[in-house]
Design an enzyme around this catalytic site. Structure first.
Site, PDB file in Angstrom:
ATOM      1  N   ARG A 168       0.817  -1.148  -0.065  1.00  0.00           N
ATOM      2  CA  ARG A 168       0.022  -0.146   0.115  1.00  0.00           C
ATOM      3  C   ARG A 168       0.798   1.241  -0.016  1.00  0.00           C
ATOM      4  O   ARG A 168       0.443   2.297   0.655  1.00  0.00           O
ATOM      5  CB  ARG A 168      -0.946  -0.005   1.163  1.00  0.00           C
ATOM      6  CG  ARG A 168      -1.684  -1.260   1.310  1.00  0.00           C
ATOM      7  CD  ARG A 168      -2.736  -1.466   0.227  1.00  0.00           C
ATOM      8  NE  ARG A 168      -3.543  -2.711   0.429  1.00  0.00           N
ATOM      9  CZ  ARG A 168      -3.117  -3.742   0.016  1.00  0.00           C
ATOM     10  NH1 ARG A 168      -2.196  -3.898  -0.887  1.00  0.00           N
ATOM     11  NH2 ARG A 168      -3.798  -4.757   0.179  1.00  0.00           N
ATOM     12  N   CYS A 216     -10.396  -0.572   4.471  1.00  0.00           N
ATOM     13  CA  CYS A 216      -9.362  -0.726   5.851  1.00  0.00           C
ATOM     14  C   CYS A 216      -8.839   0.401   6.110  1.00  0.00           C
ATOM     15  O   CYS A 216      -8.296   1.321   5.459  1.00  0.00           O
ATOM     16  CB  CYS A 216      -8.544  -1.795   5.325  1.00  0.00           C
ATOM     17  SG  CYS A 216      -9.199  -3.660   5.352  1.00  0.00           S
ATOM     18  N   GLU A 286      -4.099   3.702   6.924  1.00  0.00           N
ATOM     19  CA  GLU A 286      -4.029   3.315   5.347  1.00  0.00           C
ATOM     20  C   GLU A 286      -4.613   4.537   4.623  1.00  0.00           C
ATOM     21  O   GLU A 286      -4.492   4.758   3.561  1.00  0.00           O
ATOM     22  CB  GLU A 286      -4.359   1.872   5.120  1.00  0.00           C
ATOM     23  CG  GLU A 286      -4.500   1.608   3.646  1.00  0.00           C
ATOM     24  CD  GLU A 286      -4.970   0.295   3.438  1.00  0.00           C
ATOM     25  OE1 GLU A 286      -4.485  -0.817   4.180  1.00  0.00           O
ATOM     26  OE2 GLU A 286      -5.654  -0.026   2.352  1.00  0.00           O
TER      27      GLU A 286
END
Ligand SMILES: Cc1cc2nc3c(=O)[nH]c(=O)nc-3n(C[C@H](O)[C@H](O)[C@H](O)COP(=O)(O)OP(=O)(O)OC[C@H]3O[C@@H](n4cnc5c(N)ncnc54)[C@H](O)[C@@H]3O)c2cc1C
Length: 300
Positions: A168, A216, A286
């Site tokens: 990510r 998320c 995130e």
């Protein structure tokens, strides 16, 4: 930032509500809001922002973006650069093209590599910027080249090996400018579409897919799974104001009662404190928080 900035010389809105442009449904107004439908329009917008030292933000589908309750005191550029051409496993796409659509088209044609994209409500540009992924698949695995517009208006084509990426994370997260297009090279695999259907039904079973969220919230820590830890501590359903930890997937925060960015911040902090106390690990976010940047913003 200069206090007196002339109105942008391209079609734009003033004080557009950003809550409409985030899958979280949260965010105050943007000072200026415009849609770039091609590379030249994107260039003009970047040059305008640079000329007046105006903060700008490139917006995809807003599926990983938490705007401030006061909004954004700058130019929000909605990426509308569409288009998708494919030939024998080579897919050339505009960065505003729908990432899930690209995943569906490629898998339907029997190509492997982007099956996971079908359930991710992103643009291609946002997926590249974040190196979006699910399970063992990630965007960069299938990526070949990226067309990038610098703040000075130069168009550069990066080969994948000129870029850095990880879980990510990508080098684009540390650069100014806009991803405007990309080329993916995929390989044939008969089971691609069947695999995609399985991934999608698993997602629908395990995620609060129809609720307002950003997916998320936390990155998985080294050697752990953030959602599992949050669930183990009994934090599912924990609420601050109008937002709560999803009862379906503990790494999702859902905006189920018209929550605010302030509610989200407080809930994130509570989760981080509990996890730190129990596990000694600080959970990193995130999601991307976009600060207001206005004159009375004391945080920046
Ligand atoms: C229900 C749901 C499920 C999700 N599932 C997943 C999942 O399985 N895996 C996963 O990785 N993520 C998932 N996400 C998170 C999100 O979809 C991804 O992070 C996605 O990559 C964000 O894309 P976007 O176009 O919405 O980007 P945005 O949220 O609009 O932007 C995110 C960041 O990318 C930057 N950006 C966007 N486009 C450009 C561009 N063209 N040039 C330069 N910078 C750009 C923005 O400035 C911002 O900093 C999920 C989200 C939701 C709501």
């Amino acid at each position: 930032m200069p206090s007196c900035i002339p109105s942008p010389p391209f079609p734009h809105f003033q004080r557009k509500e950003l809550a409409e442009y985030s899958t979280f449904g949260i965010g105050g107004p943007a000072r200026f809001f415009a849609c770039a439908q091609n590379v030249q329009a994107m260039r003009e917008m970047l040059l305008y922002a640079k000329a007046y030292q105006l903060p700008y933000f490139i917006l995809g589908k807003g599926s990983n973006t938490l705007f401030d309750d006061r909004g954004f005191d700058g130019l929000v550029i909605l990426n509308g650069i569409e288009g998708c051409e494919h030939h024998e496993g080579v897919f050339k796409v505009g960065s505003g093209y729908s990432f899930p659509r690209l995943g569906q088209i490629s898998a339907k044609l029997g190509y492997h590599g982007l099956e996971f994209a079908a359930g991710i409500p992103a643009t291609v540009g946002g997926a590249i910027f974040m190196n979006a992924g699910a399970g063992p698949q990630q965007t960069f695995d299938a990526l070949h080249t990226v067309d990038y517009l610098t703040e000075e208006g130069a168009l550069i084509t990066f080969k994948k090996d000129q870029l850095q990426w990880g879980y990510r994370s990508t080098s684009f997260q540390h650069q100014k400018g806009a991803i405007v297009g990309a080329c993916f090279v995929l390989s044939k695999q008969e089971e691609a579409q069947a695999h995609q259907r399985k991934l999608l039904s698993y997602r629908l079973e395990t995620q609060p897919y129809k609720m307002k969220s950003l997916g998320c919230v936390f990155r998985n820590p080294q050697g752990g799974i953030a959602g599992k830890w949050i669930e183990e501590l009994g934090l599912k359903g924990l609420r601050v104001g109008g937002v709560s930890v999803s009862t379906k997937h503990a790494n999702f925060i859902v905006n189920d009662q018209e929550g605010s960015a302030q509610d989200v911040s407080e809930l994130i902090q509570k989760i981080q404190e509990r996890i730190y106390k129990e596990k000694g690990v600080f959970l990193e976010e995130e999601i991307r928080r976009i600060p207001y940047t206005g004159p009375e913003d004391v945080s920046s």
